[in-house]
Structures are given as C-alpha cells and as structure tokens.
Scaffold this motif. Structure first.
Motif, PDB file in Angstrom:
ATOM      1  N   LEU A  70       0.760  -1.266  -0.111  1.00 26.43           N
ATOM      2  CA  LEU A  70      -0.201   0.165   0.068  1.00 26.43           C
ATOM      3  C   LEU A  70       0.862   1.185   0.035  1.00 26.43           C
ATOM      4  O   LEU A  70       0.399   2.317   0.409  1.00 26.43           O
ATOM      5  CB  LEU A  70      -0.951   0.109   1.153  1.00 26.43           C
ATOM      6  N   GLY A  71       2.166   1.157  -0.193  1.00 25.44           N
ATOM      7  CA  GLY A  71       2.888   2.383  -0.006  1.00 25.44           C
ATOM      8  C   GLY A  71       2.743   3.113  -1.061  1.00 25.44           C
ATOM      9  O   GLY A  71       2.292   4.487  -0.751  1.00 25.44           O
ATOM     10  N   LEU A  72       2.814   3.088  -2.217  1.00 31.00           N
ATOM     11  CA  LEU A  72       2.718   4.079  -3.389  1.00 31.00           C
ATOM     12  C   LEU A  72       1.241   4.378  -3.490  1.00 31.00           C
ATOM     13  O   LEU A  72       0.647   5.596  -3.927  1.00 31.00           O
ATOM     14  CB  LEU A  72       2.797   3.515  -4.686  1.00 31.00           C
ATOM     15  N   ALA A  73       0.146   3.479  -2.956  1.00 31.05           N
ATOM     16  CA  ALA A  73      -1.353   3.958  -3.043  1.00 31.05           C
ATOM     17  C   ALA A  73      -1.580   4.854  -2.051  1.00 31.05           C
ATOM     18  O   ALA A  73      -2.272   5.631  -2.181  1.00 31.05           O
ATOM     19  CB  ALA A  73      -2.155   2.553  -2.553  1.00 31.05           C
ATOM     20  N   ILE A  74      -0.911   4.744  -0.865  1.00 32.31           N
ATOM     21  CA  ILE A  74      -1.098   5.877   0.334  1.00 32.31           C
ATOM     22  C   ILE A  74      -0.320   7.211  -0.337  1.00 32.31           C
ATOM     23  O   ILE A  74      -0.993   8.320  -0.154  1.00 32.31           O
ATOM     24  CB  ILE A  74      -0.409   5.376   1.591  1.00 32.31           C
ATOM     25  N   VAL A  75       0.549   7.174  -0.882  1.00 31.32           N
ATOM     26  CA  VAL A  75       1.487   8.149  -1.384  1.00 31.32           C
ATOM     27  C   VAL A  75       0.401   9.172  -2.596  1.00 31.32           C
ATOM     28  O   VAL A  75       0.315  10.147  -2.464  1.00 31.32           O
ATOM     29  CB  VAL A  75       2.604   7.840  -2.083  1.00 31.32           C
ATOM     30  N   LYS A  76      -0.203   8.343  -3.259  1.00 34.36           N
ATOM     31  CA  LYS A  76      -1.199   8.710  -4.188  1.00 34.36           C
ATOM     32  C   LYS A  76      -2.237   9.448  -3.537  1.00 34.36           C
ATOM     33  O   LYS A  76      -2.660  10.551  -4.118  1.00 34.36           O
ATOM     34  CB  LYS A  76      -1.590   7.674  -5.273  1.00 34.36           C
ATOM     35  N   SER A  77      -2.885   8.616  -2.623  1.00 33.82           N
ATOM     36  CA  SER A  77      -4.321   9.478  -1.874  1.00 33.82           C
ATOM     37  C   SER A  77      -3.703  10.594  -1.214  1.00 33.82           C
ATOM     38  O   SER A  77      -4.527  11.740  -1.190  1.00 33.82           O
ATOM     39  CB  SER A  77      -4.742   8.315  -0.953  1.00 33.82           C
ATOM     40  N   ILE A  78      -2.581  10.495  -0.518  1.00 27.84           N
ATOM     41  CA  ILE A  78      -2.248  11.759   0.189  1.00 27.84           C
ATOM     42  C   ILE A  78      -1.968  12.784  -0.792  1.00 27.84           C
ATOM     43  O   ILE A  78      -2.261  14.034  -0.656  1.00 27.84           O
ATOM     44  CB  ILE A  78      -0.813  11.371   1.286  1.00 27.84           C
ATOM     45  N   THR A  79      -1.204  12.631  -1.691  1.00 31.60           N
ATOM     46  CA  THR A  79      -0.943  13.554  -2.843  1.00 31.60           C
ATOM     47  C   THR A  79      -2.081  14.404  -3.306  1.00 31.60           C
ATOM     48  O   THR A  79      -2.352  15.621  -3.363  1.00 31.60           O
ATOM     49  CB  THR A  79      -0.021  12.997  -4.026  1.00 31.60           C
ATOM     50  N   GLU A  80      -3.220  13.511  -3.545  1.00 25.43           N
ATOM     51  CA  GLU A  80      -4.494  13.987  -4.325  1.00 25.43           C
ATOM     52  C   GLU A  80      -5.308  14.813  -3.175  1.00 25.43           C
ATOM     53  O   GLU A  80      -5.975  15.775  -3.326  1.00 25.43           O
ATOM     54  CB  GLU A  80      -5.334  12.692  -4.756  1.00 25.43           C
ATOM     55  N   ALA A  81      -5.294  14.349  -1.754  1.00 25.87           N
ATOM     56  CA  ALA A  81      -5.834  14.975  -0.699  1.00 25.87           C
ATOM     57  C   ALA A  81      -5.104  16.420  -0.478  1.00 25.87           C
ATOM     58  O   ALA A  81      -5.795  17.193  -0.131  1.00 25.87           O
ATOM     59  CB  ALA A  81      -5.654  14.125   0.350  1.00 25.87           C
ATOM     60  N   HIS A  82      -4.079  16.621  -1.019  1.00 24.58           N
ATOM     61  CA  HIS A  82      -3.338  17.891  -0.822  1.00 24.58           C
ATOM     62  C   HIS A  82      -3.480  18.607  -2.307  1.00 24.58           C
ATOM     63  O   HIS A  82      -2.578  19.677  -2.358  1.00 24.58           O
ATOM     64  CB  HIS A  82      -1.813  17.761  -0.342  1.00 24.58           C
ATOM     65  N   ASP A  83      -4.185  18.137  -3.092  1.00 22.97           N
ATOM     66  CA  ASP A  83      -4.473  18.936  -4.181  1.00 22.97           C
ATOM     67  C   ASP A  83      -2.904  18.833  -5.163  1.00 22.97           C
ATOM     68  O   ASP A  83      -2.739  19.900  -5.920  1.00 22.97           O
ATOM     69  CB  ASP A  83      -4.764  20.439  -4.145  1.00 22.97           C
ATOM     70  N   GLY A  84      -2.264  17.784  -4.988  1.00 23.38           N
ATOM     71  CA  GLY A  84      -0.949  17.691  -5.680  1.00 23.38           C
ATOM     72  C   GLY A  84      -0.921  16.805  -6.843  1.00 23.38           C
ATOM     73  O   GLY A  84      -2.099  16.214  -7.343  1.00 23.38           O
ATOM     74  N   THR A  85       0.167  16.616  -7.548  1.00 22.01           N
ATOM     75  CA  THR A  85       0.199  16.070  -8.591  1.00 22.01           C
ATOM     76  C   THR A  85       1.250  15.028  -8.527  1.00 22.01           C
ATOM     77  O   THR A  85       2.555  15.109  -8.242  1.00 22.01           O
ATOM     78  CB  THR A  85       0.571  16.643  -9.876  1.00 22.01           C
ATOM     79  N   LEU A  86       1.235  13.394  -8.852  1.00 22.38           N
ATOM     80  CA  LEU A  86       1.894  12.492  -8.584  1.00 22.38           C
ATOM     81  C   LEU A  86       2.283  11.873 -10.065  1.00 22.38           C
ATOM     82  O   LEU A  86       1.586  11.734 -10.864  1.00 22.38           O
ATOM     83  CB  LEU A  86       1.631  11.436  -7.812  1.00 22.38           C
ATOM     84  N   ILE A  87       3.818  11.918 -10.279  1.00 28.57           N
ATOM     85  CA  ILE A  87       4.367  11.512 -11.498  1.00 28.57           C
ATOM     86  C   ILE A  87       5.405  10.252 -11.500  1.00 28.57           C
ATOM     87  O   ILE A  87       6.233  10.517 -10.935  1.00 28.57           O
ATOM     88  CB  ILE A  87       4.779  12.439 -12.417  1.00 28.57           C
ATOM     89  N   LEU A  88       5.249   9.036 -11.820  1.00 28.75           N
ATOM     90  CA  LEU A  88       5.926   8.011 -11.733  1.00 28.75           C
ATOM     91  C   LEU A  88       6.542   7.854 -13.400  1.00 28.75           C
ATOM     92  O   LEU A  88       5.875   7.801 -14.365  1.00 28.75           O
ATOM     93  CB  LEU A  88       5.069   6.829 -11.349  1.00 28.75           C
ATOM     94  N   ALA A  89       7.790   7.486 -13.306  1.00 30.21           N
ATOM     95  CA  ALA A  89       8.542   7.249 -14.407  1.00 30.21           C
ATOM     96  C   ALA A  89       9.623   6.186 -14.219  1.00 30.21           C
ATOM     97  O   ALA A  89      10.314   6.604 -13.481  1.00 30.21           O
ATOM     98  CB  ALA A  89       8.882   8.595 -15.245  1.00 30.21           C
ATOM     99  N   SER A  90       9.943   5.466 -15.276  1.00 28.34           N
ATOM    100  CA  SER A  90      11.211   4.680 -15.236  1.00 28.34           C
ATOM    101  C   SER A  90      12.461   5.370 -15.335  1.00 28.34           C
ATOM    102  O   SER A  90      12.182   6.178 -16.375  1.00 28.34           O
ATOM    103  CB  SER A  90      11.286   3.205 -15.761  1.00 28.34           C
ATOM    104  N   ARG A  91      13.440   5.036 -14.656  1.00 27.15           N
ATOM    105  CA  ARG A  91      14.787   5.956 -15.218  1.00 27.15           C
ATOM    106  C   ARG A  91      15.522   5.124 -16.392  1.00 27.15           C
ATOM    107  O   ARG A  91      15.392   3.949 -16.399  1.00 27.15           O
ATOM    108  CB  ARG A  91      15.642   5.652 -13.967  1.00 27.15           C
TER     109      ARG A  91
END
Length: 362
Positions: A327-348
């Motif tokens: 649930l690590g990144l799922a929690i990160v996504k929810s907290i980001t959206e709750a703070h009106d933020g934007t989450l971007i994941l990309a492979s290096r």
C-alpha cells in the motif's frame, strides 16, 4: 420521494406566459387609446361584469358596440397564451425531463447510465454534461473502492489464515517448539497490524479528514530520510539528499507518511548492494517539488502505471524483508491527491524508478 402537491413547472410557465401576454396586450391597448383614439370620436367600451350578457347580445349595438369585440379579443389572447405557453413550456423543459429520468435510474444503482444530451450548449446542456462527468467520477471511485475492498479482504485474510494454521499445528503437536511458534505468530501479527494501520491512513487521506497548516516539505523529506538511514545501511544503499526550502500547506503527519513511504519504497527496491537513492526538494513557479529516485532494474511503462494501485508491488521488485504490505505508493497517491498535488511516476533510463510530486506553494 413524496412531495407536497402543487402546480407543475410546465403549468406555472404556461400561466406565466399567458399572464405576460395579457398584461402586454392590455398595455398595448392602453397605448393605442392614449396616443391614437383619445382625440377621435371612436369609443371603445369594455362592459362591466353586470353588463357581460348585454355585451354578447347581437341585437344590442348601442354605446357598447365595441364591447363584444374587446371581450372576444381578451378571450382569444387568454386561450392563445395558455395553449402557446403550454406548448413552449413543454419544449423548454423536455431536457429536464430526460435528466430526471436518468437521475432516477442512477438512484436505483445503475451508475453506467449517462444523459448524453445533444443540441446547443445551453444551460441544460451544461447541467447534463456536468452530471455525466460527476457520474463518471463516481463510477470510477466505486469501482476502485470495490476493487480495493476485495484486495484488502484477501490481504487481511492471509495473516489470519496463517495464524489459524499455526495454532492448529500447535494444538495437534504439543511437543513442538513453542519458541518458534511464538516467533512466527509475532511476525504474522506484526504484518496484520502494519496492514491495518496502512488501511487506516489510506482511508483518512481519501476522506481528507485532517487539518492543514504551513509546513516545509524539505524538513519533512529530511526527517523521513534520517528515520530510514539504518534501513539503507542494512541494504547497502547510499542516500543522497539535496533539500531546498519548499513551503506548502498540508498535514505534517500525512506528508511525513508520504515521504517515508517514498524513501522506504526506494530503498527496498533499489536493487543489489551499491545502489543509490536520491531525495531532492525544490521550488518551481507556483509549486514545490519532491523527487525521490532509486537505482534498480528497468521497469516497463505498463509496470510503472500499476504501481500506485493497492497491493500492486511489481513483478520481481518485492524482497523478502521490509517489503511492506503493498500500500506504500497507493497511500502516497491518496495523500498527494488530498493535498491537491500531482504524482508522476517514470522509469529511469538506467534502471530504477523516479517519483515526482508537485504541491501548490504556500
């Protein structure tokens, strides 16, 4: 839903049109009399209620000769206004009737229906489009919640089933080493507790049930990094931080949980010993930025897109220890959206994952 009896909107509109037509006609006749007929010898006489019968007497052509014409005109305008108003009102509220029909179907549990109103972009079209967009979001949210509930039930059932198995073995074999049993039960119980706490954090973030205050994202990132230095040393992972002041507004507790999950995820999935994790914060134009990168295996775009889903760990990325509960990144996504933020994941390009989070600047 029961409602108090009353006139329908269509009838109200029809009566309004008829009344407006009558008032307008009366004003028009008044203007004609004032400006055209007041100085002439022609007289227009509308009979009093007591003289209505005389007004309709075809043999009576005395001083009230214009009475029947006036009454006939008024009656015609009234009937014409009611019928025309009824027709026009029906045409106007036809989209509203369609919207009401779809709304009732949705209220019965059919979220897949859409209004799909066609025609010009008037107020009804804007209402229908906004309602369709809301239904699409609700349907996606409900589907996500159902998927999450199924996954959570499965994940919670696993430690309970293991506990039940260990207890059955201990009951059937009294001579078995109790120390080993207690240790395994401790590990299983700890995993269940971690999973439950993660679910509570996720629920709290989804509901936005938290207070916001000014915070510095750089201090939060440094606090999360320092808390996980020992874990990084155990994995042989080098930590590099470059945290500039990044003021924003949010919950310190949830943002710390978000940063901790990001750094923890980067450490445990950074590949073999000699790997590196980079944590940086900066300020952009109207936003603050948190970036966490780690070395590791190359990830396909499809794999990256599923990492934020609950209980999705990515094939081959999970390790036997400190792997978390999915649930690590799922929690990160929810907290980001709750703070009106934007989450971007990309492979290096050289392997590993880059996570970038933007929040509105304070």
């Amino acid at each position: 839903m029961d409602r108090a009896p009353g006139l329908s909107v269509r009838l109200k509109l029809a009566l309004s049109y008829a009344a407006f037509l009558m008032v307008g006609s009366g004003l028009l006749l008044g203007v004609v009399w004032v400006f055209l007929l007041r100085g002439s010898s022609v007289s227009i006489f509308v009979p009093a209620p007591s003289n209505l019968l005389r007004a309709f007497d075809p043999t009576n052509f005395g001083p009230i000769i214009f009475g029947p014409a006036a009454v006939g005109l008024v009656t015609f305008l009234l009937v014409f206004g009611l019928l025309g108003g009824w027709f026009l009102a029906g045409r106007m509220i036809a989209p509203l009737t369609h919207i009401t029909h779809v709304t009732r179907m949705v209220a019965e549990g059919s979220l897949s229906h859409r209004i799909g109103l066609r025609g010009r972009h008037d107020e009804f079209r804007e209402l229908a489009d906004a309602f369709d967009a809301m239904l699409a979001r609700i349907e996606a949210h409900v589907a996500g919640q159902q998927r999450f509930a199924a996954n959570a039930s499965h994940e919670l059932r696993t430690p309970l089933a293991i506990t039940q198995t260990l207890l059955d073995v201990a009951r059937n074999d009294p001579n078995r080493d109790a120390g080993e049993l207690v240790e395994r039960l401790h590990d299983v119980n700890a995993r269940a507790i971690d999973l439950t706490e993660a679910l509570l954090v996720l629920s709290r973030a989804d509901q936005r049930a938290f207070a916001k205050a000014p915070v510095d994202l750089s201090l939060i990132a440094e606090e999360a990094t320092e808390a996980l230095l020992l874990l990084a040393e155990r994995h042989g992972v080098a930590m590099e931080t470059s945290c500039d002041e990044a003021p924003c507004v949010g919950s310190h507790t949830l943002l710390l949980q978000m940063a901790t999950n990001l750094v923890h995820n980067a450490i445990v999935h950074s590949g073999p010993e000699g790997a590196t994790v980079w944590v940086t914060t900066s300020v952009g134009l109207g936003h603050v930025l948190l970036v966490v990168e780690n070395t590791g295996e190359e990830l396909s775009p499809l794999s990256v897109s599923t990492l934020v889903e609950p209980f999705q760990r990515g094939t081959g990325r999970i390790q036997t220890k400190h792997a978390g509960v999915g649930l690590g990144l799922a929690i990160v996504k929810s907290i980001t959206e709750a703070h009106d933020g934007t989450l971007i994941l990309a492979s290096r390009p050289s392997g590993g994952l880059r996570v970038e989070i933007q929040f509105p600047a304070a």
